[in-house]
Write an enzyme that holds these catalytic residues in place. Structure first.
Site, PDB file in Angstrom:
ATOM      1  N   GLY A 154      40.035  88.410 -57.262  1.00  0.00           N
ATOM      2  CA  GLY A 154      39.676  89.711 -57.471  1.00  0.00           C
ATOM      3  C   GLY A 154      41.147  89.571 -58.606  1.00  0.00           C
ATOM      4  O   GLY A 154      41.627  90.601 -58.413  1.00  0.00           O
ATOM      5  N   SER A 155      41.660  89.189 -58.713  1.00  0.00           N
ATOM      6  CA  SER A 155      43.080  89.581 -60.060  1.00  0.00           C
ATOM      7  C   SER A 155      43.148  90.437 -60.484  1.00  0.00           C
ATOM      8  O   SER A 155      43.993  91.463 -60.954  1.00  0.00           O
ATOM      9  CB  SER A 155      43.813  88.620 -60.416  1.00  0.00           C
ATOM     10  OG  SER A 155      43.300  88.296 -61.414  1.00  0.00           O
ATOM     11  N   ASN A 156      42.014  90.684 -61.334  1.00  0.00           N
ATOM     12  CA  ASN A 156      41.707  91.297 -62.151  1.00  0.00           C
ATOM     13  C   ASN A 156      41.435  92.668 -61.752  1.00  0.00           C
ATOM     14  O   ASN A 156      42.028  93.781 -61.888  1.00  0.00           O
ATOM     15  CB  ASN A 156      40.609  90.982 -63.046  1.00  0.00           C
ATOM     16  CG  ASN A 156      41.641  89.769 -64.503  1.00  0.00           C
ATOM     17  OD1 ASN A 156      41.556  90.645 -65.822  1.00  0.00           O
ATOM     18  ND2 ASN A 156      40.727  89.391 -64.962  1.00  0.00           N
ATOM     19  N   LEU A 191      29.657  86.744 -61.177  1.00  0.00           N
ATOM     20  CA  LEU A 191      28.832  85.590 -62.069  1.00  0.00           C
ATOM     21  C   LEU A 191      27.334  85.355 -62.274  1.00  0.00           C
ATOM     22  O   LEU A 191      27.483  84.722 -62.881  1.00  0.00           O
ATOM     23  CB  LEU A 191      29.076  83.883 -61.369  1.00  0.00           C
ATOM     24  CG  LEU A 191      30.847  83.783 -61.342  1.00  0.00           C
ATOM     25  CD1 LEU A 191      30.829  81.817 -61.087  1.00  0.00           C
ATOM     26  CD2 LEU A 191      31.678  83.265 -63.125  1.00  0.00           C
ATOM     27  N   ASN A 227      32.117  93.600 -69.380  1.00  0.00           N
ATOM     28  CA  ASN A 227      32.737  92.494 -68.994  1.00  0.00           C
ATOM     29  C   ASN A 227      33.872  91.908 -69.419  1.00  0.00           C
ATOM     30  O   ASN A 227      34.235  91.805 -70.666  1.00  0.00           O
ATOM     31  CB  ASN A 227      31.892  91.428 -69.301  1.00  0.00           C
ATOM     32  CG  ASN A 227      32.181  89.823 -68.993  1.00  0.00           C
ATOM     33  OD1 ASN A 227      31.708  89.341 -66.708  1.00  0.00           O
ATOM     34  ND2 ASN A 227      31.610  88.541 -68.651  1.00  0.00           N
ATOM     35  N   HIS A 272      35.250  88.302 -70.076  1.00  0.00           N
ATOM     36  CA  HIS A 272      34.994  86.227 -70.474  1.00  0.00           C
ATOM     37  C   HIS A 272      36.785  85.887 -71.425  1.00  0.00           C
ATOM     38  O   HIS A 272      37.651  86.256 -72.056  1.00  0.00           O
ATOM     39  CB  HIS A 272      34.689  86.145 -71.635  1.00  0.00           C
ATOM     40  CG  HIS A 272      34.207  85.058 -71.675  1.00  0.00           C
ATOM     41  ND1 HIS A 272      33.072  83.998 -70.546  1.00  0.00           N
ATOM     42  CD2 HIS A 272      34.249  84.055 -72.619  1.00  0.00           C
ATOM     43  CE1 HIS A 272      32.992  82.922 -71.319  1.00  0.00           C
ATOM     44  NE2 HIS A 272      33.533  82.670 -72.051  1.00  0.00           N
ATOM     45  N   ASP A 321      27.093  86.544 -71.631  1.00  0.00           N
ATOM     46  CA  ASP A 321      28.372  86.196 -72.210  1.00  0.00           C
ATOM     47  C   ASP A 321      27.885  87.007 -74.566  1.00  0.00           C
ATOM     48  O   ASP A 321      28.218  86.560 -75.066  1.00  0.00           O
ATOM     49  CB  ASP A 321      28.777  85.346 -72.721  1.00  0.00           C
ATOM     50  CG  ASP A 321      29.538  85.098 -71.272  1.00  0.00           C
ATOM     51  OD1 ASP A 321      30.115  86.033 -70.003  1.00  0.00           O
ATOM     52  OD2 ASP A 321      29.529  84.157 -70.530  1.00  0.00           O
ATOM     53  N   GLU A 339      44.345  88.867 -69.800  1.00  0.00           N
ATOM     54  CA  GLU A 339      43.302  89.788 -69.218  1.00  0.00           C
ATOM     55  C   GLU A 339      44.407  90.867 -68.244  1.00  0.00           C
ATOM     56  O   GLU A 339      43.474  91.695 -68.116  1.00  0.00           O
ATOM     57  CB  GLU A 339      42.772  88.888 -67.925  1.00  0.00           C
ATOM     58  CG  GLU A 339      41.686  87.739 -68.586  1.00  0.00           C
ATOM     59  CD  GLU A 339      41.068  87.007 -67.346  1.00  0.00           C
ATOM     60  OE1 GLU A 339      39.825  86.491 -68.078  1.00  0.00           O
ATOM     61  OE2 GLU A 339      41.582  86.678 -66.192  1.00  0.00           O
TER      62      GLU A 339
HETATM   63  C1  GRF Z   1      38.933  86.078 -65.157  1.00  0.00           C
HETATM   64  O1  GRF Z   1      39.036  84.517 -66.115  1.00  0.00           O
HETATM   65  C2  GRF Z   1      37.751  87.160 -66.322  1.00  0.00           C
HETATM   66  O2  GRF Z   1      38.014  86.660 -67.088  1.00  0.00           O
HETATM   67  C3  GRF Z   1      36.447  85.552 -65.257  1.00  0.00           C
HETATM   68  O3  GRF Z   1      36.985  86.425 -64.586  1.00  0.00           O
HETATM   69  C4  GRF Z   1      37.295  85.645 -63.442  1.00  0.00           C
HETATM   70  C5  GRF Z   1      37.941  86.463 -62.346  1.00  0.00           C
HETATM   71  O4  GRF Z   1      39.271  86.418 -62.052  1.00  0.00           O
HETATM   72  N1  GRF Z   1      35.200  85.942 -65.742  1.00  0.00           N
HETATM   73  P1  GRF Z   1      39.808  86.907 -60.805  1.00  0.00           P
HETATM   74  O5  GRF Z   1      38.987  87.364 -59.568  1.00  0.00           O
HETATM   75  O6  GRF Z   1      39.597  88.405 -61.745  1.00  0.00           O
HETATM   76  O7  GRF Z   1      41.169  86.769 -60.021  1.00  0.00           O
END
Ligand code: GRF
Length: 188
Positions: free
Chosen positions: A12-14, A85, A102, A104, A145, A174
């Site tokens: 969940g870092s994003n 996923l 999304n 990627h 994708d 990202e």
């Molecule tokens: C990211 O690399 C994103 O591109 C992919 O899944 C990863 C998620 O990472 N779809 P996080 O959980 O946001 O750290």
């Protein structure tokens, strides 16, 4: 308020960056985190941020209503996949046409598709001796994708690159681009 749901099943870092970006936003609110994995890191982030979570089950997602009535009831207008996923079922794609994006961790159309996630992506990119990799932010359709590409950002691959070092570079991209892109896309 434009209500956004983040779908995520990983660390969940994003999601954390996006939540942070919109914390005091005047018109956009991250109002739900949708997750298919009990115990996923993103659930802790949501709890810490006091954002409601929805833990979804396979059967209902793929062979039931895909939670569309729940999302509608909560007034979700835009969906961000950030490390989610599962394939998005057709009913959900149709309901949110042009409203699901999304990210990627590679330069699509290469290195995408089912099974291409996480470390596997970076391994494939390095094995193919690519000179660069990066991120792709794209709309989501019924094929993994595959939807229209909105934005790509690149990084160089060095001679001694490993999946770990490349993952770090890609993650920087990202975190730098995804929240700002969502801010624009959610208001279109
Ligand atoms: C990211 O690399 C994103 O591109 C992919 O899944 C990863 C998620 O990472 N779809 P996080 O959980 O946001 O750290």
């Amino acid at each position: 308020m434009q209500q956004i749901a983040i779908f995520a099943s990983g660390a969940g870092s994003n999601a954390a960056r996006i939540i942070d970006h919109f914390r005091h936003h005047p018109t956009i609110k991250i109002s739900l985190v949708v997750c298919n994995k009990p115990g996923a890191g993103v659930l802790n982030i949501a709890a810490r941020e006091h954002i409601p979570t929805l833990l979804i089950e396979k059967e209902r997602f793929f062979r039931g209503d895909a939670y569309v009535p729940v999302l509608k009831e909560l007034n979700i207008r835009f969906i961000v996949l950030a490390g989610f996923l599962w394939k998005v079922p057709s009913g959900l794609v149709q309901t949110y046409k042009g409203k699901i994006v999304n990210i990627h961790p590679a330069l699509l159309p290469k290195y995408g598709g089912k099974g291409m996630y996480g470390r596997l992506v970076h391994e494939a990119v390095i094995a193919a001796k690519e000179k660069e990799s990066g991120i792709t932010i794209h709309y989501v359709d019924e094929v993994y994708d595959n939807g229209q590409i909105i934005l790509q950002a690149t990084c160089m691959i060095t001679g001694d690159e490993t999946p770990e070092t490349l993952a770090k570079k890609v993650q920087v991209l990202e975190h730098r681009h995804f929240p700002a892109a969502v801010a624009v896309l959610a208001t279109l």
